[in-house]
Motif scaffolding. Structure first.
Motif, mmCIF file in Angstrom:
data_model
loop_
_atom_site.group_PDB
_atom_site.id
_atom_site.type_symbol
_atom_site.label_atom_id
_atom_site.label_comp_id
_atom_site.label_asym_id
_atom_site.label_seq_id
_atom_site.Cartn_x
_atom_site.Cartn_y
_atom_site.Cartn_z
ATOM 1 N N ASP A 1 0.831 -1.209 0.000
ATOM 2 C CA ASP A 1 0.000 0.000 0.000
ATOM 3 C C ASP A 1 0.862 1.254 0.000
ATOM 4 O O ASP A 1 0.571 2.218 -0.722
ATOM 5 C CB ASP A 1 -0.925 0.003 1.229
ATOM 6 N N HIS A 2 1.899 1.257 0.822
ATOM 7 C CA HIS A 2 2.778 2.429 0.903
ATOM 8 C C HIS A 2 3.415 2.731 -0.453
ATOM 9 O O HIS A 2 3.435 3.884 -0.901
ATOM 10 C CB HIS A 2 3.863 2.178 1.954
ATOM 11 N N ILE A 3 3.903 1.683 -1.124
ATOM 12 C CA ILE A 3 4.563 1.895 -2.413
ATOM 13 C C ILE A 3 3.569 2.368 -3.467
ATOM 14 O O ILE A 3 3.889 3.235 -4.291
ATOM 15 C CB ILE A 3 5.274 0.598 -2.867
ATOM 16 N N GLU A 4 2.354 1.836 -3.445
ATOM 17 C CA GLU A 4 1.329 2.289 -4.401
ATOM 18 C C GLU A 4 1.029 3.774 -4.210
ATOM 19 O O GLU A 4 0.818 4.502 -5.183
ATOM 20 C CB GLU A 4 0.056 1.463 -4.229
ATOM 21 N N ILE A 5 1.021 4.218 -2.964
ATOM 22 C CA ILE A 5 0.786 5.644 -2.693
ATOM 23 C C ILE A 5 1.941 6.478 -3.236
ATOM 24 O O ILE A 5 1.734 7.540 -3.842
ATOM 25 C CB ILE A 5 0.586 5.874 -1.179
ATOM 26 N N ILE A 6 3.171 6.003 -3.021
ATOM 27 C CA ILE A 6 4.351 6.705 -3.559
ATOM 28 C C ILE A 6 4.284 6.751 -5.087
ATOM 29 O O ILE A 6 4.597 7.781 -5.713
ATOM 30 C CB ILE A 6 5.649 6.010 -3.107
ATOM 31 N N GLN A 7 3.859 5.648 -5.700
ATOM 32 C CA GLN A 7 3.745 5.623 -7.169
ATOM 33 C C GLN A 7 2.696 6.620 -7.658
ATOM 34 O O GLN A 7 2.885 7.280 -8.692
ATOM 35 C CB GLN A 7 3.391 4.207 -7.636
ATOM 36 N N ASP A 8 1.599 6.742 -6.923
ATOM 37 C CA ASP A 8 0.587 7.743 -7.283
ATOM 38 C C ASP A 8 1.142 9.155 -7.123
ATOM 39 O O ASP A 8 0.834 10.049 -7.925
ATOM 40 C CB ASP A 8 -0.660 7.566 -6.415
ATOM 41 N N HIS A 9 1.945 9.363 -6.074
ATOM 42 C CA HIS A 9 2.568 10.674 -5.874
ATOM 43 C C HIS A 9 3.493 11.002 -7.045
ATOM 44 O O HIS A 9 3.497 12.121 -7.579
ATOM 45 C CB HIS A 9 3.356 10.669 -4.555
ATOM 46 N N SER A 10 4.265 10.001 -7.461
ATOM 47 C CA SER A 10 5.140 10.174 -8.627
ATOM 48 C C SER A 10 4.326 10.508 -9.868
ATOM 49 O O SER A 10 4.691 11.393 -10.657
ATOM 50 C CB SER A 10 5.937 8.887 -8.849
ATOM 51 N N ALA A 11 3.201 9.809 -10.042
ATOM 52 C CA ALA A 11 2.346 10.053 -11.212
ATOM 53 C C ALA A 11 1.755 11.461 -11.182
ATOM 54 O O ALA A 11 1.559 12.086 -12.237
ATOM 55 C CB ALA A 11 1.229 9.006 -11.260
ATOM 56 N N LEU A 12 1.473 11.973 -9.986
ATOM 57 C CA LEU A 12 0.974 13.353 -9.869
ATOM 58 C C LEU A 12 2.024 14.342 -10.374
ATOM 59 O O LEU A 12 1.707 15.286 -11.102
ATOM 60 C CB LEU A 12 0.609 13.665 -8.410
ATOM 61 N N PHE A 13 3.279 14.133 -9.979
ATOM 62 C CA PHE A 13 4.356 14.995 -10.468
ATOM 63 C C PHE A 13 4.513 14.870 -11.986
ATOM 64 O O PHE A 13 4.740 15.862 -12.685
ATOM 65 C CB PHE A 13 5.678 14.638 -9.780
ATOM 66 N N LYS A 14 4.395 13.642 -12.483
ATOM 67 C CA LYS A 14 4.572 13.417 -13.917
ATOM 68 C C LYS A 14 3.542 14.184 -14.735
ATOM 69 O O LYS A 14 3.888 14.835 -15.730
ATOM 70 C CB LYS A 14 4.462 11.915 -14.217
ATOM 71 N N VAL A 15 2.288 14.122 -14.321
ATOM 72 C CA VAL A 15 1.244 14.784 -15.110
ATOM 73 C C VAL A 15 1.281 16.296 -14.899
ATOM 74 O O VAL A 15 0.959 17.064 -15.810
ATOM 75 C CB VAL A 15 -0.144 14.191 -14.781
ATOM 76 N N LEU A 16 1.698 16.750 -13.715
ATOM 77 C CA LEU A 16 1.842 18.205 -13.512
ATOM 78 C C LEU A 16 2.934 18.759 -14.422
ATOM 79 O O LEU A 16 2.799 19.863 -14.968
ATOM 80 C CB LEU A 16 2.167 18.498 -12.044
ATOM 81 N N ALA A 17 4.024 17.989 -14.604
ATOM 82 C CA ALA A 17 5.126 18.432 -15.467
ATOM 83 C C ALA A 17 4.648 18.692 -16.894
ATOM 84 O O ALA A 17 5.194 19.557 -17.595
ATOM 85 C CB ALA A 17 6.238 17.389 -15.463
ATOM 86 N N PHE A 18 3.626 17.959 -17.332
ATOM 87 C CA PHE A 18 3.083 18.165 -18.675
ATOM 88 C C PHE A 18 2.586 19.596 -18.859
ATOM 89 O O PHE A 18 2.727 20.179 -19.943
ATOM 90 C CB PHE A 18 1.931 17.177 -18.911
ATOM 91 N N PHE A 19 2.025 20.183 -17.820
ATOM 92 C CA PHE A 19 1.452 21.534 -17.913
ATOM 93 C C PHE A 19 2.509 22.629 -17.773
ATOM 94 O O PHE A 19 2.236 23.790 -18.066
ATOM 95 C CB PHE A 19 0.391 21.731 -16.821
ATOM 96 N N GLU A 20 3.701 22.272 -17.312
ATOM 97 C CA GLU A 20 4.774 23.253 -17.094
ATOM 98 C C GLU A 20 5.529 23.511 -18.393
ATOM 99 O O GLU A 20 6.005 22.582 -19.042
ATOM 100 C CB GLU A 20 5.729 22.716 -16.014
ATOM 101 N N GLU A 21 5.637 24.785 -18.769
ATOM 102 C CA GLU A 21 6.306 25.139 -20.014
ATOM 103 C C GLU A 21 7.813 25.284 -19.841
ATOM 104 O O GLU A 21 8.575 25.094 -20.786
ATOM 105 C CB GLU A 21 5.708 26.433 -20.577
ATOM 106 N N ASP A 22 8.273 25.641 -18.652
ATOM 107 C CA ASP A 22 9.699 25.816 -18.399
ATOM 108 C C ASP A 22 10.378 24.446 -18.310
ATOM 109 O O ASP A 22 10.055 23.632 -17.437
ATOM 110 C CB ASP A 22 9.915 26.588 -17.093
ATOM 111 N N LEU A 23 11.326 24.176 -19.205
ATOM 112 C CA LEU A 23 11.935 22.849 -19.300
ATOM 113 C C LEU A 23 12.750 22.489 -18.061
ATOM 114 O O LEU A 23 12.752 21.330 -17.627
ATOM 115 C CB LEU A 23 12.823 22.774 -20.549
ATOM 116 N N GLU A 24 13.454 23.459 -17.497
ATOM 117 C CA GLU A 24 14.255 23.181 -16.294
ATOM 118 C C GLU A 24 13.351 22.811 -15.116
ATOM 119 O O GLU A 24 13.663 21.903 -14.342
ATOM 120 C CB GLU A 24 15.119 24.399 -15.940
ATOM 121 N N ARG A 25 12.224 23.503 -14.979
ATOM 122 C CA ARG A 25 11.305 23.192 -13.881
ATOM 123 C C ARG A 25 10.661 21.820 -14.090
ATOM 124 O O ARG A 25 10.438 21.075 -13.137
ATOM 125 C CB ARG A 25 10.243 24.283 -13.762
#
Length: 632
Positions: A427-451
């Protein structure tokens, strides 16, 4: 037993009351080595009542043969046997006796099913149904009509005879609908057949019990439709059940909250985010009615406090996980709307959707009216307040996406408080994986490549330590998931660094070093994934299992591309990298040639691999020529 107040009748009523008390109260205290003791005692009392009623039935049937005019007497008069001293319009005295026997058959049926004697339980319930055929559906017996079918529905569902269960339950539903349309008055409860006049239920209590019986019908139908894979109907019936439980105050807070949170996940799959959010907001509010979480000190001193603490923490953590899925899926579905054919943000599409937002408030109101709401006056305002904390419309900008991301991230923190690594590894790892996925999809909306790159670095920082520490022998599937995701994340970071470097006239040594590090890190995790597929002797399988077919070929493809991108000036190293790259491309082409069924899984990768198998040898030969020239 001619009067409802006679000594004989009161004795029957007392036996009935005692049987119910044994079944519903005393049975909870039965020892583990004799779990059905109270149920068996209740059964004997019910049998005695049945025999008494049958004897009276025989006596009164003989008496009725001598009646004149051929007209049946109405029960409930001074000489009648009504449990509450009332008349029964439309039912003969014989019909009333049949209904009373049916009540006892019903309780005997339930008793046998609860003691795991299903065949006997079915027999008694069918006897109940046969007796009811002598009666019309009236205020006096409509509850019994419905509850008997409910029990038969449960029984057949337990035997995996889902369609039989469906038939009984749908009939129960139609009986309720018809009764409410044609009559609608508070009907008798089953217990009302066996009470003295002064103990009769109030009109309000009778209606409450009747509505509860129908709520159970809807609940069981929801399960039946789910088992029949009629998910739309199952969702509707589940929502109706929850709605009625709130309306009639027939719920256990934590149980209700978990069911509402679970229903939200169905709405998410249908992209009905307004309804999903409403379910989750209601789940959060209703779970709060279960009280405060006892302190750790209190939990150490009392087993009851410990159990309460653990249950509250677990259920609220489970609701938090459902909120995480809500935020993650809302962001991911928004990404699907906005991405172009190479997975990047389509600015024209973004502008088009933003223009369409001019009528957003009206759309929200229309959506609100079309959504099925939990209209409980006691909790509605609290539910609405909870809803306002997060949007239910697709985010179109980084600012909107970040607001949803932050809500999801907050729930990640809440979920991890209970689902710790120690004791809840998966369960803990699945939550971490979801957290990672949240960062991944947020990065899609970010235009600044370094960020964007920094967001992916956050993913690496949370996933890499787990991947290193986890025992692959016990958690092979999770290790593979983490290895593949880390390889993919490093690959994404490499692509971003390459895009940054291309904007510069001449990349400096630091950028080149960073770029190569990202390439080799991605290769490392792809290789770890591929190694996990090998036999204990280190041999790669000749035929890949379906669950690893595409991941394995994509990993080979990833290694092939990365090896050819590593920047180096040493010709020997260049040649080594390109040979490894060609080897991986060749593997994909050869595997798909030998196993044509695999082509469909990697159509794009196969096409590019075939192209590179033709081109790379030319590049390798040029480097070899340079090496010969340099040595001559």
């Amino acid at each position: 037993m001619a009067s409802t107040n006679s000594r004989e009748w009161r004795a029957v009523c007392e036996k009935f009351r005692r049987a119910n008390h044994l079944s519903e109260v005393e049975s909870r205290k039965d020892p583990e080595n004799d779990p059905f003791r109270s149920k068996y005692e209740a059964r004997e009392l019910l049998k005695e009542i049945y025999c008494t009623l049958k004897n009276v039935d025989a006596e009164e049937s003989d008496g009725e043969e001598g009646e004149t005019n051929g007209q049946p007497e109405q029960s409930g008069s001074e000489g009648g046997e009504s449990g509450a001293g009332r008349t029964y319009p439309g039912d003969s005295r014989a019909g009333l006796r049949a209904a009373k026997l049916a009540v006892i058959e019903y309780h005997l049926g339930v008793n046998h099913t609860e003691t795991e004697e299903l065949s006997a339980g079915e027999e008694h319930l069918m006897n109940c149904m046969a007796l009811l055929e002598k009666c019309t559906v009236t205020q006096e017996n409509v509850t019994l009509f419905i509850q008997a079918r409910n029990q038969l529905g449960i029984l057949w569902a337990g035997r995996d005879e889902t369609e039989k269960a469906q038939g009984f339950l749908e009939t129960a539903e139609s009986i309720y609908v018809q009764y409410m349309k044609e009559d609608g008055q508070p009907p008798m409860d089953l217990a009302d057949f066996f009470v003295a006049e002064e103990d009769a239920s109030s009109q309000q209590e009778r209606m409450r019990r009747f509505e509860m019986a129908y709520t159970h019908t809807l609940y069981y139908l929801a399960q039946v439709y789910k088992n029949l894979e009629q998910y739309e109907r199952a969702g509707q019936y589940c929502h109706s059940t929850l709605q009625r439980q709130l309306k009639f105050n027939q719920f256990v807070p934590l149980e209700w909250a978990i069911n509402a949170a679970t229903l939200s996940q169905y709405y998410i799959t249908k992209t009905r985010y307004m309804e999903a959010r409403h379910c989750l907001a209601a789940a959060t509010v209703i779970a709060g009615l279960a009280g405060e979480v006892p302190s750790e000190a209190a939990a150490k001193e009392s087993q009851a406090e410990y159990d309460k603490r653990e249950q509250l923490r677990q259920k609220r953590a489970e609701i938090a996980r459902c909120w995480i899925k809500y935020c993650l899926n809302l962001l991911q579905d928004a990404r699907k709307l906005l991405e172009d054919n190479i997975g990047e943000l389509d600015l024209d599409r973004q502008e088009e959707l933003q223009r369409a937002r001019r009528d957003e408030e009206e759309e929200k109101e229309r959506g609100r009216k079309s959504a099925v709401l939990f209209d409980s006056s006691d909790t509605f305002d609290s539910i609405c307040s909870q809803e306002e904390k997060v949007s239910c419309v697709f985010p179109l900008t980084f600012k909107e996406a970040r607001a949803i991301f932050l809500v999801g991230q907050a729930f990640v923190g809440q979920a991890k408080e209970y689902f710790e690594m120690d004791g809840h590894v998966t369960d803990h790892i699945e939550i971490i994986q979801d957290h990672s996925a949240l960062f991944k999809v947020l990065a899609f909306f970010e235009e600044d490549l370094e960020r964007r790159c920094k967001m992916h670095k956050r993913r690496v920082d949370m996933l890499e330590p787990i991947c290193k520490d986890l025992n692959a022998q016990y958690y092979l599937l999770i290790c593979r998931q983490l290895q593949f995701e880390l390889a993919d994340t490093f690959y994404e970071m490499m692509s971003l660094k390459l895009a940054v470097a291309e904007k510069q006239d001449q990349p400096d040594a630091h950028i080149i070093k960073k770029f190569n590090h990202l390439c080799t890190s991605s290769i490392k995790y792809y290789d770890m994934f591929l190694d996990s597929i090998r036999s204990p002797e280190g041999k790669f399988p000749e035929v890949l299992e379906d669950d690893v077919l595409r991941p394995a070929l994509v990993a080979k493809f990833g290694v092939a591309r990365l090896q050819s991108k590593i920047i180096c000036t040493n010709l020997d190293t260049q040649l080594e990298n390109l040979n490894r790259s060609l080897e991986c491309y060749n593997f994909i082409v050869q595997y798909c040639t030998e196993h044509p069924e695999a082509k469909k899984a990697v159509e794009t990768e196969l096409e590019l691999s075939e192209e590179m198998v033709s081109l790379l040898p030319l590049k390798i030969n040029r480097i070899k020529s340079k090496m010969v020239s340099a040595n001559s």
